[in-house]
Write an enzyme that holds these catalytic residues in place. Structure first.
Site, PDB file in Angstrom:
ATOM      1  N   ASN A 121       5.876 -23.367  -5.862  1.00 32.18           N
ATOM      2  CA  ASN A 121       5.773 -22.239  -4.927  1.00 32.18           C
ATOM      3  C   ASN A 121       6.378 -22.692  -3.603  1.00 32.18           C
ATOM      4  O   ASN A 121       5.760 -23.449  -2.865  1.00 32.18           O
ATOM      5  CB  ASN A 121       4.292 -21.861  -4.763  1.00 32.18           C
ATOM      6  CG  ASN A 121       4.088 -20.785  -3.728  1.00 32.18           C
ATOM      7  OD1 ASN A 121       5.049 -20.156  -3.270  1.00 32.18           O
ATOM      8  ND2 ASN A 121       2.837 -20.551  -3.346  1.00 32.18           N
ATOM      9  N   GLU A 123      -6.615 -21.786  -7.608  1.00 30.35           N
ATOM     10  CA  GLU A 123      -6.292 -22.596  -6.443  1.00 30.35           C
ATOM     11  C   GLU A 123      -7.423 -22.513  -5.417  1.00 30.35           C
ATOM     12  O   GLU A 123      -7.503 -21.529  -4.658  1.00 30.35           O
ATOM     13  CB  GLU A 123      -4.999 -22.089  -5.785  1.00 30.35           C
ATOM     14  CG  GLU A 123      -3.803 -22.116  -6.699  1.00 30.35           C
ATOM     15  CD  GLU A 123      -2.505 -22.069  -5.900  1.00 30.35           C
ATOM     16  OE1 GLU A 123      -1.686 -22.975  -6.082  1.00 30.35           O
ATOM     17  OE2 GLU A 123      -2.321 -21.156  -5.090  1.00 30.35           O
TER      18      GLU A 123
HETATM   19  P1  PGA Z   1       0.059 -27.130  -2.073  1.00 29.73           P
HETATM   20  O1  PGA Z   1       0.104 -25.546  -2.282  1.00 29.73           O
HETATM   21  O2  PGA Z   1       0.534 -27.741  -3.370  1.00 29.73           O
HETATM   22  O3  PGA Z   1       0.999 -27.392  -0.940  1.00 29.73           O
HETATM   23  O4  PGA Z   1      -1.364 -27.497  -1.779  1.00 29.73           O
HETATM   24  C1  PGA Z   1      -0.264 -24.970  -3.510  1.00 29.73           C
HETATM   25  C2  PGA Z   1      -0.091 -23.474  -3.439  1.00 29.73           C
HETATM   26  O5  PGA Z   1      -0.396 -22.878  -2.405  1.00 29.73           O
HETATM   27  O6  PGA Z   1       0.350 -22.856  -4.421  1.00 29.73           O
END
Ligand code: PGA
Length: 252
Positions: free
Chosen positions: A9, A168
């Site tokens: 992402n 998440e």
């Molecule tokens: P991060 O973000 O891997 O930078 O913690 C994950 C996300 O928001 O999909």
């Protein structure tokens, strides 16, 4: 057997030349992942989608970070499903906690988008996850359950089977403080149970990703858990080197 999935992402990062550079450079690692039976993809900003699609190998999944459920009309600032389809996008991330927080996206709104995407033959990646406060109160499971039930309301089992879920925990996103694999598995196992209650045996085919401070150094831990089918990765998906490390961790 659920196929593993790595989805980067990119959030609001990368200019078009930067996105193109990544797309041109990822060929070998994408082939490596595919040859190991792993799906890999990235979610660039809207303005970089075509650049990545035009320059990356066809096996790289290219996802948008949002979509509007209406086919066209007076919705300033929005992008429709036919617009994405026209450039070849088939996947869309929905309900990310940043969009829930900064753009007022609700599970109910996600439900309309999910239904529209499935009717168009596209794949929604529906995000859920609790705040630190909810986690500390021990209310993660009912909170996430509500997000799943509302976001996936009215789907048939055949439709639900096509959706990808990303769990998440908000307290783990971009903080460097990832959830332990036990915490992630506990919640993701619960989500699978909720899906089973809603849709029956097809729940076994629904891919559920973990996301939140996943890095090349910790991705393999999550993959050892039975219900975790891959990762949605923000920061560590931005460079080719780190992305390669994530693939290597997934392959194991
Ligand atoms: P991060 O973000 O891997 O930078 O913690 C994950 C996300 O928001 O999909």
């Amino acid at each position: 057997m659920r196929k593993k999935l790595l989805l980067g992402n990119w959030k609001m990062n990368k200019t078009r030349p930067e996105a193109k550079e990544f797309a041109l450079g990822c060929g070998e690692m994408v082939s490596y992942a595919v040859s190991h039976g792993i799906d890999v993809g990235v979610a660039p900003t809207f303005v970089c989608l075509d650049s990545v699609l035009d320059n990356a190998p066809g096996d790289l999944i290219v996802a948008a970070q949002n979509v509007n459920e209406h086919p066209s009309g007076a919705y300033t600032g929005e992008i429709s499903i036919p617009m994405l389809q026209e450039i070849g996008v088939k996947w869309v991330i929905l309900g990310h906690s940043e969009r829930r927080e900064y753009n007022g996206e609700t599970s109910k709104a996600c439900n309309l988008k999910i239904k529209a995407l499935l009717e168009a033959g596209m794949i929604p990646v529906y995000c859920c996850g609790e705040s630190l406060e909810t986690f500390e109160k021990g209310e993660t499971k009912p909170f996430v359950e509500e997000q799943i039930k509302t976001g996936l309301a009215d789907l048939t089992p055949e439709q639900a089977e096509k959706v990808v879920i990303a769990y998440e925990p908000i307290w783990a996103i971009g903080t460097g403080k990832s959830a332990t694999k036990e915490i992630a598995e506990d919640t993701i196992g619960h989500i699978r149970g909720v899906l089973k209650g809603l849709f029956g045996p097809v729940a076994e085919n629904i891919r559920i990703l973990y996301g939140g401070s996943v890095k090349p150094g910790n991705i393999a831990e999550y993959m050892s858990e039975p219900d975790i089918d891959g990762a949605l990765v923000g920061g560590a998906s931005l460079t080719l080197e780190s992305y390669r490390g994530l693939i290597e961790g997934l392959v194991g």
